[in-house]
Design an enzyme around this catalytic site. Structure first.
Site, PDB file in Angstrom:
ATOM      1  N   ASP A 155     -50.441 -82.532  81.057  1.00 45.46           N
ATOM      2  CA  ASP A 155     -51.540 -83.483  81.267  1.00 45.46           C
ATOM      3  C   ASP A 155     -51.217 -84.762  80.493  1.00 45.46           C
ATOM      4  OD1 ASP A 155     -53.868 -84.911  81.363  1.00 45.46           O
ATOM      5  OD2 ASP A 155     -55.164 -83.230  80.803  1.00 45.46           O
ATOM      6  N   LYS A 191     -51.061 -97.627  90.387  1.00 39.03           N
ATOM      7  CA  LYS A 191     -52.092 -97.524  91.413  1.00 39.03           C
ATOM      8  C   LYS A 191     -53.437 -97.913  90.792  1.00 39.03           C
ATOM      9  CE  LYS A 191     -52.729 -93.403  93.541  1.00 39.03           C
ATOM     10  NZ  LYS A 191     -52.333 -93.409  94.946  1.00 39.03           N
TER      11      LYS A 191
END
Ligand SMILES: C[S@@+](CC[C@H](N)C(=O)[O-])C[C@H]1O[C@@H](n2cnc3c(N)ncnc32)[C@H](O)[C@@H]1O
Length: 237
Positions: free
Chosen positions: A128, A192
């Site tokens: 993560d 993004k």
């Protein structure tokens, strides 16, 4: 700021091999029966099957249609020069890693919550990125400052607009901080983002840290998606 996409330079490049086409964990992908399938997921499937970028990815061996977004970004901004060292945040199933390698990246280090099958010349971990230990680990794997930090990070939406927005912005801010803390001077950050997202704070920070910050909407990014890419070049260090 310009987001006019150009006709991509079509190169007959072959993606690096390694792993299965999907690049996700090997095994079977369950598809619901017609009865179980909701109308929207049936629509999604229909769109996937008829999407020219999905078809091209399958035909040419790219692990995701997302690979073509990076291809278009690179055709426009010329970032993936031979020998560059790249860190890819949210790299599964590996389309961007393949594209970076095929365009000459010397080394790519990636992280994703999902496992990714190996790609020659790349090192990817299942972790993560929001875990504070992961940034330093990626830097250790890179063994020096990267020339390029890519972030295609996107969480699984929960359908609650504000929660989703906060999550998206959280990932984007973290990626931006990581790039500003670790890039080589002159380096590039591509991430993004989402139109309408409150990116002003991040954009301000990036404009101070980089010589040139632009928005770009690749043709391969679905027109009905609010997704847009930030391209920040010339890291001041
Ligand atoms: C749009 S996909 C990336 C596609 C990739 N660029 C490609 O070309 O194959 C976004 C990825 O971000 C990953 N992701 C989301 N949150 C993450 C996190 N906190 N840490 C690591 N990866 C994460 C997801 O698991 C997902 O695989």
């Amino acid at each position: 700021m310009s987001n006019e996409p150009e006709e991509p330079r079509r190169k007959m490049v072959k993606p690096p091999t390694g792993g299965n086409l999907s690049g996700r964990a090997k095994g079977h992908t369950a598809v619901k029966t017609a009865k179980q399938r909701t109308q929207s997921s049936a629509k999604w499937l229909e769109r996937q099957l008829n999407d020219p970028f999905v078809q091209r990815a399958k035909a040419e061996g790219w692990r995701s249609r997302a690979a073509f977004k990076l291809e278009e970004i690179d055709d426009r901004f010329h970032i993936l020069k031979r020998g560059v060292r790249v860190i890819d945040l949210g790299c599964a199933p590996g389309g961007w890693v393949q594209m970076a390698k095929s365009r000459g990246a010397a080394h790519v280090v990636g992280v994703d919550l999902l496992p990714v099958d190996p790609i020659p010349g790349a090192e990817m971990i299942e972790a993560d990125f929001t875990d504070p230990a992961i940034g330093p680990r990626l830097m250790e794997m890179m063994g020096g400052k990267p020339d390029v930090v890519l972030s295609d990070l996107a969480h699984n939406t929960v359908g609650h607009r504000q929660t989703d927005h906060l999550k998206i912005m959280g990932l984007l801010e973290l990626a931006g901080d990581f790039a500003c803390d670790n890039l080589k001077p002159g380096g590039t950050f591509i991430a993004k983002a989402f139109q309408g997202g409150e990116t002003e704070h991040l954009l301000l920070k990036l404009k101070l840290a980089f010589n040139d910050v632009k928005h770009f909407k690749p043709k391969s990014s679905r027109a009905d998606s609010s997704e847009i890419y930030i391209v920040a070049q010339g890291f001041k260090g």
